[in-house]
Write a protein that holds these residues in place. Structure first.
Motif, PDB file in Angstrom:
ATOM      1  N   GLU A   1      48.505  37.258 103.815  1.00 25.18           N
ATOM      2  CA  GLU A   1      48.315  38.427 102.962  1.00 25.18           C
ATOM      3  C   GLU A   1      48.060  38.000 101.519  1.00 25.18           C
ATOM      4  O   GLU A   1      48.692  37.075 101.018  1.00 25.18           O
TER       5      GLU A   1
ATOM      6  N   VAL B   1      37.882  47.165 102.964  1.00 25.94           N
ATOM      7  CA  VAL B   1      38.735  47.815 103.970  1.00 25.94           C
ATOM      8  C   VAL B   1      37.945  48.934 104.646  1.00 25.94           C
ATOM      9  O   VAL B   1      37.946  49.055 105.869  1.00 25.94           O
TER      10      VAL B   1
ATOM     11  N   GLY C   1      35.676  47.799 107.217  1.00 24.13           N
ATOM     12  CA  GLY C   1      36.312  47.202 108.388  1.00 24.13           C
ATOM     13  C   GLY C   1      36.367  45.692 108.360  1.00 24.13           C
ATOM     14  O   GLY C   1      36.649  45.057 109.379  1.00 24.13           O
TER      15      GLY C   1
ATOM     16  N   GLU D   1      41.902  44.343 106.279  1.00 27.84           N
ATOM     17  CA  GLU D   1      42.954  45.308 106.571  1.00 27.84           C
ATOM     18  C   GLU D   1      43.911  45.288 105.390  1.00 27.84           C
ATOM     19  O   GLU D   1      44.075  44.257 104.740  1.00 27.84           O
ATOM     20  N   SER D   2      44.520  46.435 105.121  1.00 26.63           N
ATOM     21  CA  SER D   2      45.457  46.487 104.000  1.00 26.63           C
ATOM     22  C   SER D   2      46.826  46.950 104.479  1.00 26.63           C
ATOM     23  O   SER D   2      46.962  47.580 105.525  1.00 26.63           O
TER      24      SER D   2
ATOM     25  N   TYR E   1      46.121  42.415 101.349  1.00 26.52           N
ATOM     26  CA  TYR E   1      44.933  42.423 102.200  1.00 26.52           C
ATOM     27  C   TYR E   1      44.891  41.177 103.075  1.00 26.52           C
ATOM     28  O   TYR E   1      45.298  40.095 102.642  1.00 26.52           O
TER      29      TYR E   1
ATOM     30  N   THR F   1      40.364  41.139 108.807  1.00 26.51           N
ATOM     31  CA  THR F   1      40.532  41.798 110.089  1.00 26.51           C
ATOM     32  C   THR F   1      40.220  40.816 111.216  1.00 26.51           C
ATOM     33  O   THR F   1      39.451  39.880 111.036  1.00 26.51           O
TER      34      THR F   1
END
Length: 118
Positions: A28, A53, A56, A59-60, A80, A83
């Motif tokens: 992250e 985000v 796509g 991801e957060s 963040y 993905t």
């Protein structure tokens, strides 16, 4: 079409650098860290990270980056990660059946299939 739009989100050079940085970390990443890493203001980084985000590509979530908890620990920060979804784009779209038919036709015209018939 969704994959093309996701890849198109990387057209912006700042967005592309932010995505590359977050993806390379394997963990992250907070907005401040990402902004510092690519040399932009935090607000600009936040804007582009949210666009990634939406596309796509990232991801957060949120968590406390200080490691403290309880009252007075402050608000959790937005973080963040890349993905896990894979995006693949081929322009034009691959059509293996047509390619095989063209190859077979060319081999037949060149007489390359005579050995197979014998």
């Amino acid at each position: 079409m969704e994959h093309i739009e996701a890849i198109a989100a990387l057209h912006d050079p700042v967005r592309r650098r932010l995505y590359a940085y977050v993806a390379a970390q394997g963990r992250e990443v907070g907005r401040n860290e990402a902004a510092e890493a690519v040399g932009v203001a935090r607000t600009l980084a936040a804007h582009h990270l949210e666009k990634l985000v939406e596309a796509g590509l990232l991801e957060s979530g949120s968590r406390r980056l200080t490691g403290r908890s309880g009252p007075g620990a402050g608000r959790p920060a937005k973080v963040y990660t890349r993905t896990r979804a894979e995006r693949v784009v081929s322009l034009p779209a691959r059509d293996y059946r047509t390619a095989a038919e063209l190859l077979a036709e060319a081999a037949e015209r060149a007489g390359l299939d005579d050995g197979l018939r014998a």
